[in-house]
Design a protein around this motif. Structure first.
Motif, PDB file in Angstrom:
ATOM      1  N   LEU A  59       0.810  -1.211   0.000  1.00 23.24           N
ATOM      2  CA  LEU A  59       0.000   0.000   0.000  1.00 23.24           C
ATOM      3  C   LEU A  59       0.850   1.270   0.000  1.00 23.24           C
ATOM      4  O   LEU A  59       1.948   1.284   0.555  1.00 23.24           O
ATOM      5  CB  LEU A  59      -0.900   0.025   1.241  1.00 23.24           C
ATOM      6  CG  LEU A  59      -1.900  -1.113   1.397  1.00 23.24           C
ATOM      7  CD1 LEU A  59      -2.606  -0.988   2.744  1.00 23.24           C
ATOM      8  CD2 LEU A  59      -2.887  -1.110   0.245  1.00 23.24           C
ATOM      9  N   ASP A  60       0.302   2.320  -0.593  1.00 20.41           N
ATOM     10  CA  ASP A  60       0.939   3.634  -0.515  1.00 20.41           C
ATOM     11  C   ASP A  60       0.676   4.281   0.841  1.00 20.41           C
ATOM     12  O   ASP A  60       1.459   5.091   1.310  1.00 20.41           O
ATOM     13  CB  ASP A  60       0.413   4.561  -1.622  1.00 20.41           C
ATOM     14  CG  ASP A  60       0.855   4.121  -3.001  1.00 20.41           C
ATOM     15  OD1 ASP A  60       1.908   3.473  -3.118  1.00 20.41           O
ATOM     16  OD2 ASP A  60       0.126   4.416  -3.966  1.00 20.41           O
ATOM     17  N   GLU A  61      -0.441   3.925   1.469  1.00 16.45           N
ATOM     18  CA  GLU A  61      -0.831   4.466   2.775  1.00 16.45           C
ATOM     19  C   GLU A  61      -0.171   3.671   3.895  1.00 16.45           C
ATOM     20  O   GLU A  61       0.105   2.487   3.747  1.00 16.45           O
ATOM     21  CB  GLU A  61      -2.346   4.394   2.946  1.00 16.45           C
ATOM     22  CG  GLU A  61      -3.125   5.189   1.931  1.00 16.45           C
ATOM     23  CD  GLU A  61      -2.969   6.681   2.110  1.00 16.45           C
ATOM     24  OE1 GLU A  61      -2.843   7.148   3.263  1.00 16.45           O
ATOM     25  OE2 GLU A  61      -2.937   7.377   1.085  1.00 16.45           O
ATOM     26  N   THR A  62       0.026   4.313   5.031  1.00 19.20           N
ATOM     27  CA  THR A  62       0.556   3.630   6.197  1.00 19.20           C
ATOM     28  C   THR A  62      -0.603   3.081   7.022  1.00 19.20           C
ATOM     29  O   THR A  62      -1.551   3.801   7.316  1.00 19.20           O
ATOM     30  CB  THR A  62       1.382   4.601   7.071  1.00 19.20           C
ATOM     31  OG1 THR A  62       2.460   5.103   6.291  1.00 19.20           O
ATOM     32  CG2 THR A  62       1.916   3.905   8.301  1.00 19.20           C
ATOM     33  N   ALA A  63      -0.514   1.831   7.367  1.00 24.83           N
ATOM     34  CA  ALA A  63      -1.514   1.196   8.224  1.00 24.83           C
ATOM     35  C   ALA A  63      -0.806   0.164   9.092  1.00 24.83           C
ATOM     36  O   ALA A  63       0.087  -0.538   8.627  1.00 24.83           O
ATOM     37  CB  ALA A  63      -2.604   0.539   7.392  1.00 24.83           C
ATOM     38  N   ASP A  64      -1.199   0.107  10.344  1.00 18.87           N
ATOM     39  CA  ASP A  64      -0.659  -0.893  11.263  1.00 18.87           C
ATOM     40  C   ASP A  64      -1.802  -1.750  11.775  1.00 18.87           C
ATOM     41  O   ASP A  64      -2.957  -1.313  11.810  1.00 18.87           O
ATOM     42  CB  ASP A  64       0.078  -0.215  12.417  1.00 18.87           C
ATOM     43  CG  ASP A  64       1.416   0.331  11.963  1.00 18.87           C
ATOM     44  OD1 ASP A  64       2.278  -0.499  11.610  1.00 18.87           O
ATOM     45  OD2 ASP A  64       1.598   1.557  11.953  1.00 18.87           O
ATOM     46  N   VAL A  65      -1.459  -2.976  12.175  1.00 18.50           N
ATOM     47  CA  VAL A  65      -2.499  -3.935  12.546  1.00 18.50           C
ATOM     48  C   VAL A  65      -2.097  -4.709  13.794  1.00 18.50           C
ATOM     49  O   VAL A  65      -0.922  -5.041  13.995  1.00 18.50           O
ATOM     50  CB  VAL A  65      -2.748  -4.936  11.387  1.00 18.50           C
ATOM     51  CG1 VAL A  65      -3.820  -5.948  11.759  1.00 18.50           C
ATOM     52  CG2 VAL A  65      -3.145  -4.192  10.122  1.00 18.50           C
ATOM     53  N   VAL A  80       3.075  -0.911  15.335  1.00 22.86           N
ATOM     54  CA  VAL A  80       2.372  -1.074  16.609  1.00 22.86           C
ATOM     55  C   VAL A  80       3.374  -1.389  17.702  1.00 22.86           C
ATOM     56  O   VAL A  80       3.299  -0.833  18.810  1.00 22.86           O
ATOM     57  CB  VAL A  80       1.299  -2.182  16.540  1.00 22.86           C
ATOM     58  CG1 VAL A  80       0.725  -2.476  17.904  1.00 22.86           C
ATOM     59  CG2 VAL A  80       0.198  -1.792  15.573  1.00 22.86           C
ATOM     60  N   GLU A  81       4.314  -2.270  17.419  1.00 29.23           N
ATOM     61  CA  GLU A  81       5.326  -2.628  18.419  1.00 29.23           C
ATOM     62  C   GLU A  81       6.098  -1.390  18.870  1.00 29.23           C
ATOM     63  O   GLU A  81       6.371  -1.237  20.051  1.00 29.23           O
ATOM     64  CB  GLU A  81       6.264  -3.694  17.861  1.00 29.23           C
ATOM     65  CG  GLU A  81       5.603  -5.044  17.724  1.00 29.23           C
ATOM     66  CD  GLU A  81       6.525  -6.120  17.181  1.00 29.23           C
ATOM     67  OE1 GLU A  81       7.723  -5.859  16.993  1.00 29.23           O
ATOM     68  OE2 GLU A  81       6.012  -7.224  16.939  1.00 29.23           O
ATOM     69  N   SER A  82       6.403  -0.473  17.940  1.00 27.56           N
ATOM     70  CA  SER A  82       7.140   0.732  18.329  1.00 27.56           C
ATOM     71  C   SER A  82       6.266   1.672  19.152  1.00 27.56           C
ATOM     72  O   SER A  82       6.765   2.401  20.000  1.00 27.56           O
ATOM     73  CB  SER A  82       7.703   1.449  17.090  1.00 27.56           C
ATOM     74  OG  SER A  82       6.652   1.987  16.299  1.00 27.56           O
ATOM     75  N   MET A  83       4.946   1.672  18.923  1.00 29.85           N
ATOM     76  CA  MET A  83       4.038   2.500  19.723  1.00 29.85           C
ATOM     77  C   MET A  83       3.963   1.988  21.160  1.00 29.85           C
ATOM     78  O   MET A  83       3.748   2.765  22.095  1.00 29.85           O
ATOM     79  CB  MET A  83       2.632   2.479  19.137  1.00 29.85           C
ATOM     80  CG  MET A  83       2.454   3.277  17.897  1.00 29.85           C
ATOM     81  SD  MET A  83       0.714   3.200  17.380  1.00 29.85           S
ATOM     82  CE  MET A  83       0.930   2.715  15.678  1.00 29.85           C
ATOM     83  N   LEU A  84       4.127   0.687  21.343  1.00 28.47           N
ATOM     84  CA  LEU A  84       3.992   0.077  22.663  1.00 28.47           C
ATOM     85  C   LEU A  84       5.293   0.071  23.448  1.00 28.47           C
ATOM     86  O   LEU A  84       5.290  -0.205  24.641  1.00 28.47           O
ATOM     87  CB  LEU A  84       3.471  -1.357  22.529  1.00 28.47           C
ATOM     88  CG  LEU A  84       2.095  -1.499  21.886  1.00 28.47           C
ATOM     89  CD1 LEU A  84       1.753  -2.982  21.692  1.00 28.47           C
ATOM     90  CD2 LEU A  84       1.031  -0.805  22.703  1.00 28.47           C
TER      91      LEU A  84
END
Length: 85
Positions: A59-65, A80-84
């Motif tokens: 994807l061109d967009e950034t998305a985390d799951v 997500v891991e970096s956010m946590l």
């Protein structure tokens, strides 16, 4: 959802089996575009984590799951891991 003979079924149908997808108990998509999040959440629910990560990388967009597996274990993208951390 609905329950038949003690089995709980949800509304996301796997195109290959024509039954509710059983890959995950839950998943969450984090992105700035709510329409993209909605489309991805349904699509990702019906594919393996590896295939899902490949889709996200394309994807061109950034998305985390965040994926919650039936056994209760959790998988997530690096974002997500970096956010946590």
């Amino acid at each position: 959802y609905f329950t038949v003979n003690g089995v709980r079924y949800h509304h996301i149908i796997d195109k290959d089996t024509l039954y509710p997808s059983e890959y995950f108990s839950s998943l969450t998509v984090l992105t700035h575009d709510s329409g993209l999040a909605d489309a991805l959440s349904t699509s990702l629910f019906c594919m393996s984590i590896d295939d899902g990560k490949a889709l996200l990388n394309s994807l061109d967009e950034t998305a985390d799951v965040i994926w919650i597996l039936p056994d209760g274990s959790i998988e997530c993208t690096d974002g997500v891991e970096s956010m946590l951390a």
